[in-house]
Design an enzyme around this catalytic site. Structure first.
Site, short mmCIF file in Angstrom:
data_model
loop_
_atom_site.label_atom_id
_atom_site.label_comp_id
_atom_site.label_asym_id
_atom_site.label_seq_id
_atom_site.Cartn_x
_atom_site.Cartn_y
_atom_site.Cartn_z
N HIS A 1 0.83 -1.22 0.00
CA HIS A 1 0.00 0.00 0.00
C HIS A 1 0.86 1.26 0.00
O HIS A 1 0.66 2.17 -0.82
CB HIS A 1 -0.91 -0.05 1.23
CG HIS A 1 -1.79 1.14 1.42
ND1 HIS A 1 -3.15 1.11 1.19
CD2 HIS A 1 -1.52 2.40 1.86
CE1 HIS A 1 -3.66 2.30 1.46
NE2 HIS A 1 -2.70 3.11 1.88
N GLU A 2 1.84 1.32 0.91
CA GLU A 2 2.66 2.53 1.02
C GLU A 2 3.53 2.73 -0.21
O GLU A 2 3.75 3.87 -0.65
CB GLU A 2 3.51 2.48 2.29
CG GLU A 2 2.72 2.38 3.59
CD GLU A 2 1.64 3.44 3.78
OE1 GLU A 2 1.69 4.49 3.09
OE2 GLU A 2 0.73 3.21 4.59
N HIS B 1 1.61 4.53 -2.82
CA HIS B 1 1.67 5.99 -2.67
C HIS B 1 2.99 6.53 -3.20
O HIS B 1 3.02 7.55 -3.89
CB HIS B 1 1.55 6.37 -1.19
CG HIS B 1 0.19 6.23 -0.60
ND1 HIS B 1 -0.95 6.71 -1.21
CD2 HIS B 1 -0.22 5.67 0.57
CE1 HIS B 1 -2.01 6.47 -0.45
NE2 HIS B 1 -1.59 5.82 0.64
#
Length: 323
Positions: A238-239, A242
């Site tokens: 997920h990170e 980003h």
């Protein structure tokens, strides 16, 4: 005379009581830092109670997000099809910074195997090969390779919160490489979040702060975060999403203009937790994308990026990271 005698007898007893009431510190158990690092804290983060089920990455203001989107469209307009990178054509070097407060996994000193396993999770996720992947799971251009690991014992850095003085000090001291190197910080994520990340369009203004911060117990092999399951490595997935330019699938809620700017992720009014199959919070086509790595569902529930997300990451990584 009796009062003086009484005071002379009571004062030593009170002094002993004060000494006994103090916490005892065993200095023999204090471990020296593995790197030269200041252990002084200028602003200890407040450890608010949390379920540790969400990301701390800052949501972009609508007007700023629209400006970035316009810039991306202009960048893409100047490219020809031959410049679009194919599946598996980009390898990103990952440098792990393991920040702990002492020896042992409970103090954040995770084994190197967990780091290798995290790389394996990233490679599967970005190849569209998650164990529960579907035909709609995109095989993105990105693959990952571990290029280094350092370990630092520093309690203040271990608990550093987002935008804190400790985070800035930690990253300034440890950051390596340029915009194309993924600095992957493993610590306690401020005691509040699963992790957070910087976007590619922030790199030029503050390069030393670039990277992702991930809760140590969310790595594969960890125990985050009962009763929820966030310990299969998809916080890292997920990170890194980003870091490559993706917004949350629920950014902007059901708004038609301000959202994640990806056409094939249906709008979502709010983040999803657990694994609420069939959830549908916005009008229009498609149920909420609870299976998407950029939502907040538990690791076992999420299994894909979409083709639109892959294209967005490919373009933004070329525009801002030189990948």
């Amino acid at each position: 005379m009796k009062r003086k005698l009484f005071i002379s007898l009571v004062l030593p007893v009170l002094a002993l009581a004060v000494v006994w009431a103090r916490p005892q510190i065993n200095h023999a158990n204090v471990e020296a830092p593995a790197k030269t690092a200041s252990l002084q804290s200028t602003s200890q983060p407040v450890m608010a109670p949390s379920r540790k089920d969400r990301c701390g990455t800052k949501q972009i203001d609508e007007s700023v997000a629209v400006e970035y989107e316009a810039s991306l469209k202009k960048f893409n307009a100047g490219r020809n099809p031959g410049q679009i990178r194919k599946s598996g054509s980009i390898t990103i070097g990952v440098y792990f910074h393991v920040i702990n407060k002492g020896k042992g996994i409970a103090n954040g000193d995770v084994p190197t195997k967990w780091l290798h396993d995290q790389i394996d999770v990233l490679n599967a996720a970005y190849a569209g090969a998650d164990p529960t992947a579907a035909p709609t799971s995109a095989n993105t251009p990105f693959r990952f390779s571990m290029i280094g690991v350092d370990r630092t014992t520093n309690p203040a850095w271990f608990n550093s919160g987002i935008d804190s003085a400790e985070e800035r000090e930690m990253k300034t001291a440890l950051h390596v490489g340029g915009a194309n190197t993924l600095n992957f910080y493993v610590n306690n994520s401020g005691g509040v979040y699963l992790g957070w990340a910087t976007f590619p369009f922030w790199y030029a203004s503050d390069p030393s702060q670039d990277g992702v911060v991930v809760l140590y117990s969310s790595l594969p092999g960890g125990d985050c975060c009962q009763p929820s399951v966030y310990n299969q490595g998809d916080t890292g997935t997920h990170e890194v999403g980003h870091w490559l330019g993706l917004f949350h699938t629920f950014q902007g809620g059901c708004a038609a203009r301000y959202n994640d700017f990806v056409a094939d992720t249906p709008a979502e009014r709010s983040p999803a937790f657990g694994c609420p199959t069939g959830r549908d919070t916005c009008p229009g086509a498609g149920v909420d994308p609870i299976e998407n790595f950029m939502d907040y569902t538990e690791d076992f529930c999420m299994y894909q990026f979409t083709s639109g997300q892959s294209a967005r990451m490919e373009a933004l990584s070329a525009q801002y990271r030189g990948l």
